[in-house]
Scaffold this active site. Structure first.
Site, mmCIF file in Angstrom:
data_model
loop_
_atom_site.group_PDB
_atom_site.id
_atom_site.type_symbol
_atom_site.label_atom_id
_atom_site.label_comp_id
_atom_site.label_asym_id
_atom_site.label_seq_id
_atom_site.Cartn_x
_atom_site.Cartn_y
_atom_site.Cartn_z
ATOM 1 N N MET A 30 0.846 -1.193 0.000
ATOM 2 C CA MET A 30 0.000 0.000 0.000
ATOM 3 C C MET A 30 0.885 1.247 0.000
ATOM 4 O O MET A 30 0.444 2.340 0.361
ATOM 5 C CB MET A 30 -0.941 -0.001 1.204
ATOM 6 C CG MET A 30 -1.892 -1.207 1.160
ATOM 7 S SD MET A 30 -3.432 -0.996 2.055
ATOM 8 C CE MET A 30 -2.854 -0.706 3.690
ATOM 9 N N HIS A 37 9.307 -3.386 3.136
ATOM 10 C CA HIS A 37 8.901 -3.642 1.747
ATOM 11 C C HIS A 37 10.134 -3.960 0.892
ATOM 12 O O HIS A 37 10.093 -4.823 0.022
ATOM 13 C CB HIS A 37 8.229 -2.404 1.146
ATOM 14 C CG HIS A 37 6.978 -1.991 1.845
ATOM 15 N ND1 HIS A 37 6.877 -0.822 2.557
ATOM 16 C CD2 HIS A 37 5.774 -2.596 1.953
ATOM 17 C CE1 HIS A 37 5.665 -0.702 3.048
ATOM 18 N NE2 HIS A 37 4.970 -1.765 2.718
ATOM 19 N N GLY A 147 5.317 -9.997 4.288
ATOM 20 C CA GLY A 147 6.092 -9.855 5.519
ATOM 21 C C GLY A 147 5.394 -10.548 6.672
ATOM 22 O O GLY A 147 4.157 -10.502 6.792
ATOM 23 N N LYS A 149 5.445 -9.651 9.674
ATOM 24 C CA LYS A 149 4.914 -8.754 10.702
ATOM 25 C C LYS A 149 3.389 -8.837 10.698
ATOM 26 O O LYS A 149 2.752 -8.822 11.733
ATOM 27 C CB LYS A 149 5.363 -7.306 10.488
ATOM 28 C CG LYS A 149 4.989 -6.449 11.696
ATOM 29 C CD LYS A 149 5.588 -5.086 11.632
ATOM 30 C CE LYS A 149 4.702 -4.142 10.884
ATOM 31 N NZ LYS A 149 3.361 -3.969 11.523
ATOM 32 N N VAL A 176 11.438 -6.925 9.414
ATOM 33 C CA VAL A 176 12.655 -6.100 9.508
ATOM 34 C C VAL A 176 12.498 -5.189 10.725
ATOM 35 O O VAL A 176 11.431 -4.601 10.945
ATOM 36 C CB VAL A 176 12.847 -5.258 8.223
ATOM 37 C CG1 VAL A 176 14.113 -4.406 8.329
ATOM 38 C CG2 VAL A 176 12.924 -6.167 7.003
HETATM 39 O O1 PAF Z 1 -0.150 -5.602 3.576
HETATM 40 C C1 PAF Z 1 -0.606 -4.727 2.831
HETATM 41 O O2 PAF Z 1 0.020 -3.710 2.576
HETATM 42 C C2 PAF Z 1 -1.988 -4.913 2.214
HETATM 43 O O3 PAF Z 1 -2.845 -5.557 3.107
HETATM 44 C C3 PAF Z 1 -1.949 -5.649 0.860
HETATM 45 C C4 PAF Z 1 -1.396 -7.044 1.001
HETATM 46 C C5 PAF Z 1 -1.090 -4.857 -0.115
HETATM 47 C C6 PAF Z 1 -3.366 -5.740 0.296
HETATM 48 O O4 PAF Z 1 -3.938 -4.495 0.118
#
Ligand code: PAF
Length: 281
Positions: A30, A37, A147, A149, A176
């Site tokens: 997101m 990430h 992840g 987390k 992380v």
């Molecule tokens: O973990 C996230 O950032 C969101 O839940 C995802 C997996 C991108 C789905 O919108």
């Protein structure tokens, strides 16, 4: 790095990659990218020929009183970080593009959902599996990276691909952490300076629980009480939950054994933090 905003174009590019024999690693996000990430991208980069990342703040996974409008966004910075990390294709659709029409079919998560964060966020994981189903169809990945987390999300996405026979491997990636132990999260920006100093106590409380288990404690209540006590002693934040459950089923247990997750969530003034340790005993 190509930046794509249309569903048609991302699907065409993914199909072309597949047709030329390239494997696809997918990192759904997101945005407001951080080291967590980038660790997903690093692993995807090592294991696949083509790495696709999506950045989409998915409105249907936020409840009416949650922080959808407030969710931190920085598209320009994200593009730069994604490129530097080695993303080949960045998919950044608008809400209209993703949800053009009123949906006639919806998905509902029935297991692994009413514990931990799911208990307080009804329908959150319905929204997560709906958007991921669309994203998996559009990006046709061989592997998708999540992840740990958000271990409940990992457990539910694993069930999604299993139940619906998606041919994508769901790859877990370790959390992380900052040197203090604080798990890196987009929501850490909401912490005040004082809260940020205290926040590592969340992870330390879980380490204490893990230590009790390693020392031979098997009574789940004794273990979760020890974690709760530690949190009360070290933080003024509101404790949302401390739970020790089977993993990845997320079922309640009374005796600590087998694959388990020890997880906690705390609410600071503006930031809700979650963390967990997955372990075997
Ligand atoms: O973990 C996230 O950032 C969101 O839940 C995802 C997996 C991108 C789905 O919108």
């Amino acid at each position: 790095m190509k930046i794509i905003s249309s569903k048609h174009d991302i699907n065409q590019l993914a199909k072309q990659s597949k047709a030329s024999g390239k494997s696809i690693g997918f990192v759904p996000t997101m945005g407001f990218l951080h080291e967590g990430h980038l660790a997903l991208v690093k692993e995807a980069r090592q294991e696949n020929d083509c790495v696709i990342m999506s950045i989409f703040v998915n409105p249907i996974q936020f409840g009416p009183s949650e922080d959808y409008d407030m969710y931190p966004r920085d598209a320009e910075r994200d593009k730069k970080l994604a490129k530097e990390a080695g993303v080949d294709i960045l998919f950044m659709p608008s809400v209209d593009e993703m949800y053009k029409k009123k949906q006639s079919v919806k998905m509902m998560v029935t297991e692994r959902t009413n514990r931990l964060c799911g208990a307080k966020r009804p329908m959150h994981f319905d929204g997560v599996v709906m958007v991921l189903t669309k994203l998996f169809h559009l990006t046709i990945p061989d592997r998708a990276y999540f992840g740990l987390k958000d271990a409940q999300q990992f457990a539910i996405v694993s069930a999604l691909v299993d139940d619906f026979d998606f041919s994508v491997e769901i790859v877990p990636v370790n959390t992380v952490r900052e040197p203090s132990g604080l798990a890196i999260s987009s929501r850490n920006v909401y912490l005040t300076a004082e809260e940020r100093q205290k926040a590592p106590a969340l992870y330390h409380s879980l380490l204490l629980g893990k230590k009790r288990i390693a020392e031979g404690e098997t009574d789940v209540t004794v273990i979760t009480d020890a974690v709760n006590d530690y949190l009360h002693q070290h933080l003024t934040a509101k404790i949302d939950y401390v739970e020790l459950l089977s993993f990845p089923e997320l079922e309640t247990i009374s005796v600590a054994s087998g694959n388990m997750i020890l997880a906690a969530a705390i609410q600071f003034s503006a930031a809700r933090l979650i963390d967990n340790i997955i372990m075997e005993s």
